[in-house]
Design a protein around this motif. Structure first.
Motif, short mmCIF file in Angstrom:
data_model
loop_
_atom_site.label_atom_id
_atom_site.label_comp_id
_atom_site.label_asym_id
_atom_site.label_seq_id
_atom_site.Cartn_x
_atom_site.Cartn_y
_atom_site.Cartn_z
N TYR A 82 -5.97 2.67 -9.49
CA TYR A 82 -6.06 4.12 -9.63
C TYR A 82 -6.40 4.78 -8.29
CZ TYR A 82 -8.22 8.57 -10.98
OH TYR A 82 -8.56 9.90 -11.08
N SER A 83 -7.35 4.21 -7.57
CA SER A 83 -7.74 4.79 -6.28
C SER A 83 -6.61 4.69 -5.27
CB SER A 83 -8.99 4.07 -5.75
OG SER A 83 -10.08 4.23 -6.64
N ALA A 84 -5.87 3.57 -5.29
CA ALA A 84 -4.74 3.42 -4.37
C ALA A 84 -3.65 4.44 -4.66
CB ALA A 84 -4.18 2.00 -4.46
N PHE A 85 -3.38 4.67 -5.95
CA PHE A 85 -2.33 5.59 -6.36
C PHE A 85 -2.71 7.04 -6.11
CE2 PHE A 85 -0.11 8.21 -9.49
CZ PHE A 85 1.19 7.76 -9.39
N VAL A 86 -3.94 7.41 -6.43
CA VAL A 86 -4.36 8.81 -6.40
C VAL A 86 -4.92 9.24 -5.04
CG1 VAL A 86 -5.91 10.50 -7.46
CG2 VAL A 86 -4.79 8.79 -8.88
N PHE A 87 -5.66 8.36 -4.38
CA PHE A 87 -6.37 8.77 -3.16
C PHE A 87 -5.80 8.13 -1.89
CE2 PHE A 87 -9.64 8.93 -6.58
CZ PHE A 87 -9.79 10.31 -6.61
N VAL A 88 -5.57 6.81 -1.91
CA VAL A 88 -5.18 6.13 -0.68
C VAL A 88 -3.77 6.52 -0.25
CG1 VAL A 88 -4.79 3.89 0.40
CG2 VAL A 88 -6.73 4.22 -1.14
N PHE A 89 -2.85 6.63 -1.22
CA PHE A 89 -1.48 6.99 -0.85
C PHE A 89 -1.42 8.35 -0.14
CE2 PHE A 89 2.53 9.13 -1.91
CZ PHE A 89 3.42 8.27 -1.29
N SER A 208 -7.04 -8.60 -6.12
CA SER A 208 -7.50 -7.26 -5.72
C SER A 208 -6.60 -6.67 -4.64
CB SER A 208 -8.95 -7.32 -5.24
OG SER A 208 -9.07 -8.19 -4.12
N MET A 209 -6.18 -7.48 -3.67
CA MET A 209 -5.29 -6.97 -2.63
C MET A 209 -3.89 -6.70 -3.19
SD MET A 209 -6.89 -6.46 0.16
CE MET A 209 -5.50 -6.23 1.26
N LEU A 210 -3.45 -7.51 -4.15
CA LEU A 210 -2.17 -7.25 -4.81
C LEU A 210 -2.21 -5.91 -5.55
CD1 LEU A 210 -1.09 -10.72 -6.25
CD2 LEU A 210 0.09 -9.39 -4.50
N VAL A 211 -3.29 -5.65 -6.28
CA VAL A 211 -3.42 -4.41 -7.04
C VAL A 211 -3.45 -3.21 -6.10
CG1 VAL A 211 -4.98 -3.09 -8.51
CG2 VAL A 211 -4.48 -5.47 -9.06
N ALA A 212 -4.17 -3.33 -4.99
CA ALA A 212 -4.18 -2.23 -4.01
C ALA A 212 -2.78 -1.99 -3.43
CB ALA A 212 -5.17 -2.56 -2.89
N SER A 213 -2.07 -3.08 -3.18
CA SER A 213 -0.70 -2.95 -2.66
C SER A 213 0.21 -2.29 -3.69
CB SER A 213 -0.16 -4.33 -2.28
OG SER A 213 -0.97 -4.96 -1.31
N TRP A 214 0.07 -2.68 -4.95
CA TRP A 214 0.90 -2.10 -6.01
C TRP A 214 0.63 -0.62 -6.21
CZ3 TRP A 214 -0.37 -6.97 -9.23
CH2 TRP A 214 0.59 -7.96 -8.98
N GLY A 215 -0.63 -0.20 -6.05
CA GLY A 215 -0.94 1.21 -6.20
C GLY A 215 -0.20 2.07 -5.18
N ILE A 216 -0.23 1.63 -3.91
CA ILE A 216 0.47 2.36 -2.86
C ILE A 216 1.98 2.25 -3.05
CG2 ILE A 216 0.88 2.47 -0.36
CD1 ILE A 216 -1.97 1.43 0.03
N LYS A 217 2.43 1.05 -3.38
CA LYS A 217 3.87 0.83 -3.55
C LYS A 217 4.43 1.63 -4.72
CE LYS A 217 7.15 -2.84 -4.71
NZ LYS A 217 7.32 -4.29 -4.92
#
Length: 390
Positions: A82-89, A208-217
């Motif tokens: 969620y954080s990768a999709f909403v904030f990090v991207f 955890s790194m895969l999930v962060a990558s998927w959020g941005i991707k």
């Protein structure tokens, strides 16, 4: 990890629902053309939702294959996504625009300083983006160097560092070694975590790194897929599925996770360059081959990002002159790049099991003996490389 921590909490359901709402809103806004009738508009909206779902097919399958409920907390992983999709991207998007502007300005300072004579009419900070409007045409070497340092150097560093910072903020990963006193890292990270069992499973690092990558991707792919959903677009469904399968973000995140596990689980001395270096290098190679950074909003040739043939050629329609020397060279380059991706994938799988095995060995052996074994392994690898060079 207790059974209660494996259940999905209401907060996680809310976050997933919010992501679903954003996807639906983007799919509704991405309908083209906007002048369609109500029924056709509704059908195109449903089609956009299907395209968004196609991009998530392989990531969901990979997550199901790699997630270990006994080692990782599903709620923490959802929060990371969620954080990768909403904030990090959005943060990565803004940082890459700033980095691109800075790289272009520095390149113009070196190669074409005369360009700054336009500053009385144009603010300097936006100068690189309005040159075409002013009728100024920079040299090709200037544009190449600026784009190289932006896409191949700056953007990979920003994206890979963003994943690492996100996981550090969202999760507290188990570790066997930590920093020394006064914030300095010791050569042998011997400050063992107290009150916890020794870590022998690096699955939380990788997942955890895969999930962060998927959020941005997913955020990036969703935007590009919806921009490619016009009636004139060729095979948008296949393009959406291929975007979800293109593995560069996942491979780079896994490389960082493996380096991270070596440092904090096995105790290998490693700085920030060693931690992010392999991922940044592969990401930079992918961008050099044609993959677009996050800040590049659209692509004139979206299929070239994934090194795939155009849909007509994939369907069997051979264009005139397609089998000439130039076409063969392009096909050979794509084959080489595919081979590199497959080798990186094999490296990640091999080292995942190897680090797990070394972590188990470490708990059964003396710390000094295990550190000596790691050092000896490095020396042997170095000797083999030196012999090959000779």
């Amino acid at each position: 990890m207790n059974a209660a921590s494996r259940l999905m909490k209401f907060d996680s359901v809310q976050k997933l629902s919010f992501i679903g709402t954003v996807v639906a809103a983007m799919s509704w806004a991405g309908v083209a053309p906007r002048t369609l009738g109500r029924e056709l508009y509704r059908n195109q909206f449903k089609r956009n939702l299907e395209l968004a779902a196609f991009t998530a097919v392989l990531p969901l399958f990979t997550f199901a294959m790699t997630f270990d409920s006994s080692a990782a907390n599903i709620n923490d992983l959802i929060s990371t996504f969620y954080s990768a999709f909403v904030f990090v991207f959005p943060a990565v998007f803004a940082l890459e625009i700033a980095a691109a502007t800075l790289c272009r300005l520095l390149t113009f300072v070196v190669w074409e300083p005369s360009i700054f004579s336009l500053t009385p009419r144009i603010p300097t900070i936006v100068l690189p983006w309005v040159l075409r409007e002013q009728g100024y045409h920079p040299k090709r070497i200037t544009l190449f160097v600026a784009d190289f340092f932006t896409s191949v150097v700056a953007c990979p560093i920003i994206e890979e560092a963003g994943k690492l910072v996100l996981v550090n903020l969202c999760l507290s990963l188990p570790r066997n070694f930590a920093e020394g006193k006064k914030g300095r890292r010791v050569k042998v990270r011997a400050s063992r975590t107290r009150g916890t069992r020794q870590v022998t499973n690096i699955n939380p690092y990788v997942v955890s790194m895969l999930v962060a990558s998927w959020g941005i991707k997913f955020a990036d792919s969703l935007r590009r897929v919806l921009l490619y959903s016009k009636p004139s677009s060729l095979h948008p469904g296949w393009y959406a599925f291929a975007r979800g399968c293109f593995p560069v973000q996942e491979l780079c995140g896994t490389l960082t996770a493996l380096q991270w596990a070596r440092r904090d689980v096995l105790g290998v001395e490693m700085g920030l360059v060693g931690l992010l270096g392999p991922a940044v290098f592969i990401h930079g190679m992918a961008n050099f081959r044609g993959m677009k950074p996050v800040f590049k909003w659209n692509s004139a040739k979206p299929w070239s990002e994934m090194q795939l043939p155009v849909p007509d050629a994939a369907a069997g329609v051979i264009e005139e002159g397609a089998m000439n020397a130039k076409g063969l060279n392009k096909g050979f380059a794509k084959l080489i790049w595919l081979t590199i991706l497959l080798r990186v994938t094999g490296y990640c799988v091999k080292n995942y099991y190897m680090i797990n095995r070394q972590a188990r060995k470490r708990t059964q052996r003396n710390e000094d003996a295990f550190a000596a074994e790691l050092s000896m392994g490095k020396m042997l690898k170095k000797d083999k490389k030196d012999k090959k060079k000779d």
